[in-house]
Design an enzyme around this catalytic site. Structure first.
Site, PDB file in Angstrom:
ATOM      1  N   VAL A 127       0.833  -1.199   0.000  1.00 52.78           N
ATOM      2  CA  VAL A 127       0.000   0.000   0.000  1.00 52.78           C
ATOM      3  C   VAL A 127       0.873   1.256   0.000  1.00 52.78           C
ATOM      4  CG1 VAL A 127      -1.787   1.291   1.242  1.00 52.78           C
ATOM      5  CG2 VAL A 127      -1.920  -1.200   1.109  1.00 52.78           C
ATOM      6  N   CYS A 128       1.958   1.236   0.769  1.00 57.29           N
ATOM      7  CA  CYS A 128       2.873   2.390   0.806  1.00 57.29           C
ATOM      8  C   CYS A 128       3.504   2.622  -0.565  1.00 57.29           C
ATOM      9  CB  CYS A 128       3.961   2.183   1.849  1.00 57.29           C
ATOM     10  SG  CYS A 128       3.336   2.046   3.539  1.00 57.29           S
ATOM     11  N   GLU A 129       3.875   1.549  -1.229  1.00 63.49           N
ATOM     12  CA  GLU A 129       4.439   1.665  -2.572  1.00 63.49           C
ATOM     13  C   GLU A 129       3.438   2.323  -3.511  1.00 63.49           C
ATOM     14  OE1 GLU A 129       5.519  -1.189  -6.335  1.00 63.49           O
ATOM     15  OE2 GLU A 129       5.911  -1.979  -4.333  1.00 63.49           O
TER      16      GLU A 129
END
Length: 169
Positions: A62-64
């Protein structure tokens, strides 16, 4: 120090440390570390709208996606600094940015002192990582939009944050 239990990480409640920023607050000063190990602060982007994308670690799915999305949007937002902040080491951030073509957004680390996390209330006490969220700051350094996600494995509201940033241009 302020503590809040308003979010979860993989379904488990976590505690956020630091001052919760709210719309209308003067944006607190902070210092993070750029990939070349030099300091980064709000003064580096003075006079611009600032969209601050906060992620626990660029090394997660999700951060990516969040970092890649805001990097793409940064190329479309004139007079706006898009800043991604995590507690990843600057070296890891550098590898990530090179591999993913992150060249429009500024990616900085809050690993050394957690200045941003504490000043903006994003530091997760149990993990010493940042809670996922977004802060939009106007050209006069006033907070105009804030989102602390309720569950860190979920995406933030990209559209609302982008709408808030565009409204300031």
């Amino acid at each position: 120090m302020e503590k809040r239990s308003v979010t979860t990480f993989a379904g488990k409640p976590v505690t956020l440390l630091g001052h919760e920023v709210k719309v209308g607050d003067k944006a607190p000063a902070f210092t993070c570390v750029k990939q070349d190990l030099t300091p980064f602060s709000l003064a580096d982007v003075e006079g611009k709208v600032k969209l601050v994308s906060v992620v626990p670690s660029v090394d997660t799915g999700v951060c990516e996606l969040q970092t890649v999305r805001f990097n793409q949007e940064a190329g479309k937002l004139a007079d706006t600094a898009v800043i991604t902040i995590s507690c990843d080491l600057p070296f890891a951030q550098g590898r990530f940015c090179a591999a993913k073509g992150i060249d429009n957004a500024v990616v900085v680390s809050d690993y050394n002192g957690h200045h941003f996390g504490l000043a903006y209330g994003f530091l997760i006490e149990e993990l010493m990582l940042l809670n996922r969220g977004i802060v939009v700051i106007d050209k006069d350094d006033v907070v105009r939009y804030v989102e602390y996600v309720a569950e860190n494995t979920e995406h933030p509201d990209y559209d609302k944050a982008l709408e808030a940033a565009r409204a300031l241009l």
